[in-house]
Design a protein around this motif. Structure first.
Motif, PDB file in Angstrom:
ATOM      1  N   ALA A 130      39.939  20.330  24.302  1.00 17.73           N
ATOM      2  CA  ALA A 130      40.962  21.168  23.675  1.00 17.73           C
ATOM      3  C   ALA A 130      41.720  21.964  24.731  1.00 17.73           C
ATOM      4  O   ALA A 130      42.046  23.116  24.540  1.00 17.73           O
ATOM      5  CB  ALA A 130      40.313  22.086  22.656  1.00 17.73           C
ATOM      6  N   ALA A 131      41.995  21.341  25.865  1.00 15.97           N
ATOM      7  CA  ALA A 131      42.580  22.052  27.004  1.00 15.97           C
ATOM      8  C   ALA A 131      44.008  22.510  26.742  1.00 15.97           C
ATOM      9  O   ALA A 131      44.372  23.623  27.085  1.00 15.97           O
ATOM     10  CB  ALA A 131      42.526  21.164  28.250  1.00 15.97           C
ATOM     11  N   ALA A 132      44.812  21.654  26.158  1.00 15.53           N
ATOM     12  CA  ALA A 132      46.222  21.992  25.967  1.00 15.53           C
ATOM     13  C   ALA A 132      46.422  22.737  24.649  1.00 15.53           C
ATOM     14  O   ALA A 132      45.890  22.319  23.612  1.00 15.53           O
ATOM     15  CB  ALA A 132      47.073  20.729  25.978  1.00 15.53           C
ATOM     16  N   PRO A 133      47.179  23.829  24.655  1.00 13.59           N
ATOM     17  CA  PRO A 133      47.474  24.530  23.401  1.00 13.59           C
ATOM     18  C   PRO A 133      48.237  23.624  22.441  1.00 13.59           C
ATOM     19  O   PRO A 133      49.052  22.811  22.862  1.00 13.59           O
ATOM     20  CB  PRO A 133      48.351  25.708  23.849  1.00 13.59           C
ATOM     21  N   VAL A 134      47.967  23.781  21.169  1.00  6.30           N
ATOM     22  CA  VAL A 134      48.676  23.002  20.157  1.00  6.30           C
ATOM     23  C   VAL A 134      50.013  23.670  19.876  1.00  6.30           C
ATOM     24  O   VAL A 134      50.064  24.862  19.543  1.00  6.30           O
ATOM     25  CB  VAL A 134      47.851  22.902  18.859  1.00  6.30           C
ATOM     26  N   PRO A 135      51.124  22.941  20.006  1.00  5.30           N
ATOM     27  CA  PRO A 135      52.433  23.542  19.714  1.00  5.30           C
ATOM     28  C   PRO A 135      52.515  24.024  18.271  1.00  5.30           C
ATOM     29  O   PRO A 135      51.947  23.399  17.365  1.00  5.30           O
ATOM     30  CB  PRO A 135      53.419  22.389  19.961  1.00  5.30           C
ATOM     31  N   LYS A 136      53.213  25.105  18.056  1.00 11.70           N
ATOM     32  CA  LYS A 136      53.345  25.644  16.705  1.00 11.70           C
ATOM     33  C   LYS A 136      54.013  24.654  15.764  1.00 11.70           C
ATOM     34  O   LYS A 136      53.767  24.666  14.553  1.00 11.70           O
ATOM     35  CB  LYS A 136      54.113  26.962  16.733  1.00 11.70           C
ATOM     36  N   ILE A 189      53.506  17.165  26.753  1.00 11.90           N
ATOM     37  CA  ILE A 189      52.334  18.005  26.543  1.00 11.90           C
ATOM     38  C   ILE A 189      52.646  19.267  25.740  1.00 11.90           C
ATOM     39  O   ILE A 189      51.801  19.777  25.007  1.00 11.90           O
ATOM     40  CB  ILE A 189      51.684  18.377  27.910  1.00 11.90           C
ATOM     41  N   GLU A 190      53.885  19.784  25.850  1.00 16.29           N
ATOM     42  CA  GLU A 190      54.251  20.996  25.120  1.00 16.29           C
ATOM     43  C   GLU A 190      55.057  20.693  23.858  1.00 16.29           C
ATOM     44  O   GLU A 190      55.455  21.615  23.146  1.00 16.29           O
ATOM     45  CB  GLU A 190      55.047  21.943  26.031  1.00 16.29           C
ATOM     46  N   LYS A 191      55.292  19.399  23.592  1.00 12.79           N
ATOM     47  CA  LYS A 191      56.112  19.024  22.443  1.00 12.79           C
ATOM     48  C   LYS A 191      55.296  18.516  21.260  1.00 12.79           C
ATOM     49  O   LYS A 191      55.700  18.686  20.107  1.00 12.79           O
ATOM     50  CB  LYS A 191      57.125  17.950  22.857  1.00 12.79           C
ATOM     51  N   LEU A 192      54.163  17.850  21.551  1.00 18.43           N
ATOM     52  CA  LEU A 192      53.335  17.261  20.503  1.00 18.43           C
ATOM     53  C   LEU A 192      51.884  17.692  20.684  1.00 18.43           C
ATOM     54  O   LEU A 192      51.403  17.829  21.813  1.00 18.43           O
ATOM     55  CB  LEU A 192      53.416  15.733  20.533  1.00 18.43           C
ATOM     56  N   GLY A 193      51.189  17.858  19.580  1.00 17.55           N
ATOM     57  CA  GLY A 193      49.768  18.155  19.651  1.00 17.55           C
ATOM     58  C   GLY A 193      48.972  16.922  20.032  1.00 17.55           C
ATOM     59  O   GLY A 193      49.318  15.804  19.655  1.00 17.55           O
ATOM     60  N   GLY A 194      47.894  17.119  20.781  1.00 17.56           N
ATOM     61  CA  GLY A 194      46.963  16.031  21.089  1.00 17.56           C
ATOM     62  C   GLY A 194      47.366  15.106  22.201  1.00 17.56           C
ATOM     63  O   GLY A 194      46.688  14.097  22.441  1.00 17.56           O
ATOM     64  N   VAL A 195      48.451  15.416  22.917  1.00 17.73           N
ATOM     65  CA  VAL A 195      48.916  14.530  23.984  1.00 17.73           C
ATOM     66  C   VAL A 195      47.858  14.388  25.076  1.00 17.73           C
ATOM     67  O   VAL A 195      47.629  13.289  25.606  1.00 17.73           O
ATOM     68  CB  VAL A 195      50.243  15.048  24.574  1.00 17.73           C
ATOM     69  N   ASP A 196      47.198  15.494  25.407  1.00 17.67           N
ATOM     70  CA  ASP A 196      46.176  15.444  26.456  1.00 17.67           C
ATOM     71  C   ASP A 196      44.924  14.710  26.005  1.00 17.67           C
ATOM     72  O   ASP A 196      44.122  14.272  26.827  1.00 17.67           O
ATOM     73  CB  ASP A 196      45.805  16.856  26.911  1.00 17.67           C
ATOM     74  N   VAL A 197      44.740  14.575  24.706  1.00 18.86           N
ATOM     75  CA  VAL A 197      43.529  13.953  24.161  1.00 18.86           C
ATOM     76  C   VAL A 197      43.689  12.443  23.997  1.00 18.86           C
ATOM     77  O   VAL A 197      42.795  11.673  24.368  1.00 18.86           O
ATOM     78  CB  VAL A 197      43.160  14.588  22.795  1.00 18.86           C
ATOM     79  N   TRP A 198      44.858  11.995  23.480  1.00 19.76           N
ATOM     80  CA  TRP A 198      44.967  10.602  23.046  1.00 19.76           C
ATOM     81  C   TRP A 198      46.031   9.766  23.764  1.00 19.76           C
ATOM     82  O   TRP A 198      46.139   8.565  23.495  1.00 19.76           O
ATOM     83  CB  TRP A 198      45.218  10.551  21.539  1.00 19.76           C
TER      84      TRP A 198
END
Length: 335
Positions: free
Chosen positions: A26-32, A311-320
């Motif tokens: 869960a390293a990258a914050p999830v964009p609002k 990474i700052e535009k979509l959730g989960g980019v760092d994960v998947w």
């Protein structure tokens, strides 16, 4: 130190390791922009009218929809995670009975709770969906459908179609269409022309990178093409099956751009990563290790080229993203 103490220590270590792994993912914050609708704790679901008697339902992770017609309710999908909350949502807005049930496709996580609807309802699906369900008798359909909490063996479709089917009930019309394989053979487009609402499951994940493995797509090329098919419809809102929110045309366009970047970067990675340089390091004795090392290097290069932009535009980019890169790389190599 006795055996019990050792085991307790190992258990605590395992828990700590699991928690560390979970946190590290869960390293990258999830964009609002990826947030779904707030789910009331006392109800556990949200039901909202989109337009003219068409409603969508979510418990935060899955989405489905239904329509009131004046002569009965048409329901599309029955995710077991929503379960009987779907019935409560229907009862919140109408006293009409459920008379028609449409299956978007055969996957248990989207239709596994369909047995809660009346047995005498009309169940509609693509012919491929029925064939997939028919591979299992009632006992076999316990797996996988009954393996989900809230799931049971599902009723077989009573009406099927190959290319298209127009469902008219009371004052509502749904156009059901099959445009070829993508996520799963039989995965249909469900279009409400009056409301300009489209339902297409497991292709678009609004505000997020797609689910792992391009949502476990069976046909990667078809999955990629499905974005254009979706955009060919005249719709304002898309019920996409996941993440507690409706999608817009912009959500589809954004995900299409993300996938185009992955395709481009998969090509760049395939052209830049030197198979023979890796072979010189790993050797040819263990071909499984050689190809795993090569494909891993190509995948990482594709992800490295893709992630910074998204990474700052979509959730989960760092994960998947790595997993999506691998899927597209393999499709590029063999499809």
């Amino acid at each position: 130190m006795n055996t019990k103490t050792v085991l307790l220590g190992l258990t605590n270590l395992a828990i700590a390791t699991f928690m560390f792994a979970a946190i590290s993912h869960a390293a990258a914050p999830v964009p609002k922009s990826a947030y779904g609708v707030p789910i009331p704790k006392d109800k556990g679901y949200v039901v909202e009218e989109v337009k003219d008697g068409l409603y969508w339902v979510t418990e935060g992770a899955y989405t489905a929809m239904f329509l009131t017609t004046g002569k009965g309710v048409i329901v599309v999908d029955a995710p077991p995670s929503i379960g009987d909350k779907m019935l409560k949502a229907i009862n919140d807005v109408t006293k009409e009975p459920v008379t028609h049930v449409v299956y978007s496709h055969a996957h248990a996580d989207h239709i596994g709770a369909a047995s809660m609807f009346p047995k005498d309802a009309t169940y509609i699906a693509h012919v491929e969906t029925k064939q997939r369900l028919e591979r299992m008798d009632d006992n076999d359909r316990h797996f996988p459908y009954g393996m989900f909490v809230g799931g049971k063996p599902v009723p077989l479709p009573t009406v099927t179609f190959d290319d298209s089917y127009t469902l008219k009930v009371g004052n509502q019309t749904l156009l059901l269409e099959y445009k070829g394989d993508d996520h799963e053979p039989g995965n249909i487009y469900v279009y409400a022309p009056k409301q300009k609402v489209l339902m297409k499951i497991d292709i678009v994940f609004p505000g997020w990178t797609p689910f792992k493995g391009l949502a476990i797509a069976e046909d990667t090329v078809g999955y990629l093409k499905a974005h254009d098919v979706i955009l060919s419809y005249d719709f304002d809102k898309l019920v996409s099956g996941h993440w507690g929110k409706l999608a817009t045309r912009k959500d589809v366009e954004v995900q299409k751009q993300y996938m185009q970047d992955i395709q481009t970067n998969a090509g760049k990675a395939l052209q830049s990563v030197d198979f023979y340089a890796i072979a010189n390091k790993v050797g040819y004795a263990n071909t499984a290790l050689l190809f795993e090392s090569y494909l891993d290097a190509v995948t990482k290069e594709c992800a490295k080229l893709t992630e910074p932009k998204w990474i700052e535009k979509l959730g989960g980019v760092d994960v998947w993203t790595k997993d999506h890169c691998y899927k597209v790389i393999m499709a590029t190599r063999v499809d």
